[in-house]
Every structure is written in structure tokens, then in C-alpha cells.
Design an enzyme around this catalytic site. Structure first.
Site, mmCIF file in Angstrom:
data_model
loop_
_atom_site.group_PDB
_atom_site.id
_atom_site.type_symbol
_atom_site.label_atom_id
_atom_site.label_comp_id
_atom_site.label_asym_id
_atom_site.label_seq_id
_atom_site.Cartn_x
_atom_site.Cartn_y
_atom_site.Cartn_z
ATOM 1 N N HIS A 17 0.844 -1.206 0.000
ATOM 2 C CA HIS A 17 0.000 0.000 0.000
ATOM 3 C C HIS A 17 0.877 1.253 0.000
ATOM 4 O O HIS A 17 0.605 2.216 -0.732
ATOM 5 C CB HIS A 17 -0.865 0.059 1.271
ATOM 6 N N LYS A 41 -18.179 -5.844 8.539
ATOM 7 C CA LYS A 41 -17.005 -6.708 8.748
ATOM 8 C C LYS A 41 -16.371 -6.428 10.104
ATOM 9 O O LYS A 41 -16.531 -5.335 10.655
ATOM 10 C CB LYS A 41 -15.960 -6.420 7.664
ATOM 11 N N ARG A 90 -2.135 -5.951 -8.507
ATOM 12 C CA ARG A 90 -0.988 -6.824 -8.216
ATOM 13 C C ARG A 90 -0.814 -7.884 -9.287
ATOM 14 O O ARG A 90 0.281 -8.133 -9.765
ATOM 15 C CB ARG A 90 -1.185 -7.522 -6.856
ATOM 16 N N SER A 128 -2.884 -7.714 2.941
ATOM 17 C CA SER A 128 -3.131 -7.580 4.387
ATOM 18 C C SER A 128 -3.591 -8.916 4.968
ATOM 19 O O SER A 128 -3.249 -9.266 6.092
ATOM 20 C CB SER A 128 -4.222 -6.534 4.638
#
Ligand code: PNS
Length: 158
Positions: A17, A41, A90, A128
Site C-alpha cells: 500500500h 465486517k 498486483r 493484508s
């Protein structure tokens, strides 16, 4: 004045990040790192903790602001006057989700464009989720996250 948002969960912020933040902050006048507060969440870190860690790791970047948000990204973009959304790509596996998200956002708010930065090669595997998993089993995550995140993950584990 070109203002962009780099949105995400950042639970927690990783070197991947940070790489996108550094590179995209050079392309715009102001970069808002939008930290999603998703009430559906249960993150490892509260939104306040995530904002604090992001503030720490970007303290030497004068045109970067960290702001939490809830609800739709396009509403956050309208409120902040941002015309660009930055996302990191990515690998090909990211593409489908990112395409869907950017096209949906563009339908809802045609004045906001999504711009993708391919992540630097050394971080293309990093997420993450995997960082949290390695940490949960006591693995060394010092090469994946900045020291402030490492300290905070250690505190959570104790
Ligand atoms: O770091 P993440 O979890 O990949 O980030 C995803 C994020 C925060 C960019 C995305 O979930 C989002 O924008 N959420 C806000 C809700 C929204 O606008 N959804 C519609 C997009 S299709």
C-alpha cells in the site's frame, strides 16, 4: 487542483500500500487515503487505529491526507471533490474485481475516473490478509509491514 482518493480497508497498511501511496502522491496535487469503515465486517484494527497507523507512515508526505469513510466510494469522492480514484493492481487475479468496481463506480459517477497503478514487483504477492495470517501463527512479518504496524500487531497478539 487534482485531488485523488486511494481507497481501501488497510487492515493493516502494508509496504505494498505504501508503495502505491508514495507513487500516486507524486502524480496528483492531493491524495486522500480513504479508509473504509465497513460495519458489516470485523477488522483486526478499528478504523481509528488504521487511520493512526496510516498517518504515522505518511507523515513525511505533505500532500497525503488520511480520511475514514463509510458507504459508497463515489459519495465520498463527491464530498471531497476528488475526480480520480487510484487502485493498485498486483496480478491478473485482481483484475476482474477491480474492473467490475471501476465500471460500477463510473456508471454511478461518470466524472470520477479510476486509474490503476501496477504494484512494484517486490510487493506483487503481498496482501493484508496473508500478513494477518502469518502474524497469527507467530511468523515474522517485518519485511511486509512498517514498524508501527509490527508494534501494533504484536500488542494485539499479547
Ligand atoms: O482494500 P480493499 O478491501 O480491497 O478495498 C475495497 C474498497 C474499499 C475500495 C471497496 O470495497 C469500496 O470502495 N467500498 C465502498 C463501497 C462501494 O462504493 N461499493 C461499490 C463499489 S462496486
Amino acid at each position: 487542483m487534482l485531488r485523488a482518493i486511494y481507497p481501501g480497508s488497510f487492515d493493516p497498511v502494508t509496504y505494498g500500500h505504501l508503495d502505491v501511496i508514495k507513487r500516486s502522491s507524486k502524480l496528483v496535487d492531493e491524495l486522500i487515503v480513504g479508509v473504509l469503515n465497513n460495519k458489516a465486517k470485523t477488522p483486526l484494527f478499528s478504523v481509528e487505529e488504521r487511520v493512526k497507523m496510516l498517518g504515522e507512515v505518511t507523515k513525511d508526505m505533505p500532500n497525503v491526507k488520511i480520511i475514514p469513510f463509510e458507504g459508497l466510494l463515489v459519495d465520498f469522492a463527491r464530498k471531497t471533490g476528488a475526480r480520480m480514484v487510484i487502485r493498485g493492481l498486483r496480478a491478473i487475479t485482481d483484475f476482474e474485481y477491480e474492473l467490475q468496481m471501476s465500471q460500477t463506480n463510473h456508471k454511478m459517477e461518470p466524472d470520477v475516473e479510476t486509474v490503476f497503478l501496477t504494484t512494484s514487483l517486490e510487493y506483487s504477492y503481498l496482501s493484508s490478509t496473508t500478513v494477518k495470517e502469518v502474524a497469527a501463527f507467530g511468523g515474522d512479518i517485518s519485511q511486509f509491514v512498517p514498524p508501527v504496524v509490527l508494534e501494533n500487531i504484536e500488542k494485539k497478539r499479547k
